[in-house]
Scaffold this motif. Structure first.
Motif, mmCIF file in Angstrom:
data_model
loop_
_atom_site.group_PDB
_atom_site.id
_atom_site.type_symbol
_atom_site.label_atom_id
_atom_site.label_comp_id
_atom_site.label_asym_id
_atom_site.label_seq_id
_atom_site.Cartn_x
_atom_site.Cartn_y
_atom_site.Cartn_z
ATOM 1 N N GLU A 128 0.842 -1.195 0.000
ATOM 2 C CA GLU A 128 0.000 0.000 0.000
ATOM 3 C C GLU A 128 0.884 1.253 0.000
ATOM 4 O O GLU A 128 1.013 1.940 1.017
ATOM 5 N N PRO A 129 1.503 1.565 -1.131
ATOM 6 C CA PRO A 129 2.451 2.688 -1.160
ATOM 7 C C PRO A 129 1.814 4.027 -0.835
ATOM 8 O O PRO A 129 2.452 4.885 -0.218
ATOM 9 N N TRP A 130 0.546 4.225 -1.212
ATOM 10 C CA TRP A 130 -0.082 5.529 -0.959
ATOM 11 C C TRP A 130 -0.412 5.688 0.526
ATOM 12 O O TRP A 130 -0.395 6.806 1.045
ATOM 13 N N VAL A 131 -0.680 4.582 1.195
ATOM 14 C CA VAL A 131 -0.872 4.635 2.648
ATOM 15 C C VAL A 131 0.432 5.042 3.326
ATOM 16 O O VAL A 131 0.446 5.861 4.253
ATOM 17 N N MET A 132 1.536 4.487 2.855
ATOM 18 C CA MET A 132 2.831 4.851 3.421
ATOM 19 C C MET A 132 3.128 6.335 3.202
ATOM 20 O O MET A 132 3.590 7.028 4.122
ATOM 21 N N LEU A 133 2.850 6.842 2.016
ATOM 22 C CA LEU A 133 3.080 8.264 1.756
ATOM 23 C C LEU A 133 2.169 9.140 2.616
ATOM 24 O O LEU A 133 2.593 10.195 3.109
ATOM 25 N N ASP A 134 0.928 8.718 2.800
ATOM 26 C CA ASP A 134 0.023 9.450 3.697
ATOM 27 C C ASP A 134 0.595 9.503 5.109
ATOM 28 O O ASP A 134 0.535 10.542 5.786
ATOM 29 N N GLU A 135 1.133 8.379 5.566
ATOM 30 C CA GLU A 135 1.724 8.319 6.898
ATOM 31 C C GLU A 135 2.946 9.238 6.999
ATOM 32 O O GLU A 135 3.152 9.909 8.021
ATOM 33 N N MET A 136 3.752 9.268 5.959
ATOM 34 C CA MET A 136 4.917 10.148 5.963
ATOM 35 C C MET A 136 4.488 11.609 6.075
ATOM 36 O O MET A 136 5.111 12.399 6.794
ATOM 37 N N CYS A 137 3.414 11.959 5.384
ATOM 38 C CA CYS A 137 2.893 13.330 5.493
ATOM 39 C C CYS A 137 2.336 13.588 6.891
ATOM 40 O O CYS A 137 2.536 14.666 7.463
ATOM 41 N N ARG A 138 1.646 12.606 7.440
ATOM 42 C CA ARG A 138 1.019 12.788 8.755
ATOM 43 C C ARG A 138 2.030 13.155 9.829
ATOM 44 O O ARG A 138 1.792 14.043 10.656
ATOM 45 N N VAL A 139 3.174 12.469 9.846
ATOM 46 C CA VAL A 139 4.125 12.665 10.946
ATOM 47 C C VAL A 139 5.006 13.900 10.760
ATOM 48 O O VAL A 139 5.746 14.279 11.671
ATOM 49 N N THR A 140 4.926 14.538 9.590
ATOM 50 C CA THR A 140 5.769 15.700 9.296
ATOM 51 C C THR A 140 5.118 16.986 9.800
ATOM 52 O O THR A 140 3.909 17.169 9.695
ATOM 53 N N LYS A 141 5.921 17.878 10.335
ATOM 54 C CA LYS A 141 5.428 19.163 10.824
ATOM 55 C C LYS A 141 4.922 20.019 9.661
ATOM 56 O O LYS A 141 5.435 19.913 8.538
ATOM 57 N N PRO A 142 3.946 20.891 9.900
ATOM 58 C CA PRO A 142 3.550 21.848 8.856
ATOM 59 C C PRO A 142 4.760 22.646 8.371
ATOM 60 O O PRO A 142 5.548 23.146 9.178
ATOM 61 N N GLY A 143 4.923 22.719 7.067
ATOM 62 C CA GLY A 143 6.083 23.389 6.496
ATOM 63 C C GLY A 143 7.282 22.484 6.336
ATOM 64 O O GLY A 143 8.279 22.870 5.710
ATOM 65 N N GLY A 144 7.203 21.268 6.888
ATOM 66 C CA GLY A 144 8.299 20.318 6.776
ATOM 67 C C GLY A 144 8.332 19.646 5.412
ATOM 68 O O GLY A 144 7.428 19.815 4.583
ATOM 69 N N THR A 145 9.369 18.855 5.192
ATOM 70 C CA THR A 145 9.617 18.257 3.881
ATOM 71 C C THR A 145 9.402 16.753 3.902
ATOM 72 O O THR A 145 9.879 16.060 4.804
ATOM 73 N N VAL A 146 8.686 16.273 2.891
ATOM 74 C CA VAL A 146 8.537 14.840 2.649
ATOM 75 C C VAL A 146 9.299 14.523 1.367
ATOM 76 O O VAL A 146 9.064 15.149 0.331
ATOM 77 N N PHE A 147 10.215 13.579 1.459
ATOM 78 C CA PHE A 147 11.068 13.209 0.319
ATOM 79 C C PHE A 147 11.033 11.694 0.191
ATOM 80 O O PHE A 147 11.441 10.978 1.104
ATOM 81 N N ALA A 148 10.524 11.202 -0.936
ATOM 82 C CA ALA A 148 10.445 9.755 -1.148
ATOM 83 C C ALA A 148 10.927 9.426 -2.552
ATOM 84 O O ALA A 148 10.567 10.109 -3.518
ATOM 85 N N SER A 149 11.733 8.389 -2.664
ATOM 86 C CA SER A 149 12.172 7.926 -3.981
ATOM 87 C C SER A 149 11.896 6.435 -4.095
ATOM 88 O O SER A 149 11.868 5.716 -3.092
ATOM 89 N N PHE A 150 11.694 5.976 -5.323
ATOM 90 C CA PHE A 150 11.418 4.558 -5.529
ATOM 91 C C PHE A 150 11.805 4.156 -6.949
ATOM 92 O O PHE A 150 11.996 5.003 -7.830
ATOM 93 N N THR A 151 11.902 2.848 -7.163
ATOM 94 C CA THR A 151 12.209 2.300 -8.479
ATOM 95 C C THR A 151 10.905 1.952 -9.194
ATOM 96 O O THR A 151 10.190 1.049 -8.757
#
Length: 249
Positions: A128-151
């Motif tokens: 569930e890659p989109w669930v993981m990305l949602d979780e990454m956004c959830r734990v990040t502070k407002p104004g913070g950066t989410v950076f994800a790379s994949f093959t």
């Protein structure tokens, strides 16, 4: 005064860098320490082009045995890594400092608590890659950066060790690997390897209400080849590895 070996040299997406990385990739099996250390240092420089790291709290989703931990700490970041795989966490011996076992789709981290949420080559390994990305956004502070790379699945290395036979289907590639080598691949299609496309990732990034889309580009390419992600079809094969950068709302 001694300089910082990781970020004193700013990130530059040049052809020379791409060639150096490709040569480094060829040593992954024979010199994993050298390969992953070089990749981690390059990745931290790449991230530092989007956000300051010194003094910032970084959560690394899929941190593995700690190569990225070393690079982030060298850049002055406060590092926390997690990985669901005990084998990955202990690949260099004992668990690294500030490393925990946890799932990327259920992060055991308080909402809005980290400055940067980072992930390298993990999305294609979760169902569930989109669930993981949602979780990454959830734990990040407002104004913070989410950076994800994949093959991406249709890139030359999309099937990982079963490539290039994944172009004929993931199940076929897995069966062929077993037939030829008498063992299952480390990355098992349908269990620990899943088809994630560039198009789907960009659509998610532009549509999510959790963060603003900042950039999407090929991770290892020189700057003059970034246009590839704008061409449907071609980008699935030629991107090789896609970076998504978002700013938490």
């Amino acid at each position: 005064m001694v300089g910082n070996p990781v970020i004193d040299r700013p990130h530059q997406a040049t052809l020379g860098r791409s060639v150096t990385l490709f040569r480094t990739f060829l040593t992954e099996q024979t010199d994993p320490d050298g390969f992953y250390s070089a990749l981690a240092a390059d990745s931290v420089r790449q991230l530092a082009a989007h956000t300051p790291l010194s003094g910032r709290t970084v959560l690394d989703v899929g941190g593995g045995p700690g190569y990225f931990s070393d690079a982030f700490r060298a850049a002055g970041a406060v590092y926390l890594g997690l990985d669901p795989d005990v084998g990955e966490l202990s690949a260099r011996g004992e668990y690294g400092e500030n490393m925990i076992r946890a799932s990327g789709t259920e992060l055991p981290v308080r909402s809005g608590s980290v400055d940067v949420c980072y992930s390298s080559n993990v999305l294609e390994h979760v169902s569930e890659p989109w669930v993981m990305l949602d979780e990454m956004c959830r734990v990040t502070k407002p104004g913070g950066t989410v950076f994800a790379s994949f093959t991406p699945w249709y890139s030359p290395w999309g099937g990982h060790e079963t490539a290039p036979w994944h172009f004929f289907g993931g199940h076929y590639a897995r069966r062929r690997y077993f037939r030829k080598l008498g063992k299952q691949p480390k990355n098992k299609f349908g269990e620990s390897l899943f088809p994630v496309s560039v198009g789907a990732a960009l659509r998610w990034a532009k549509a999510t209400p959790l963060a603003d889309f900042v950039a999407g580009y090929p991770r290892y390419h020189p700057s003059w080849a970034m246009w590839i992600v704008r061409i449907p079809g071609l980008r699935e094969i030629a991107s090789w590895n896609l970076v998504l950068v978002l700013r938490k709302r």
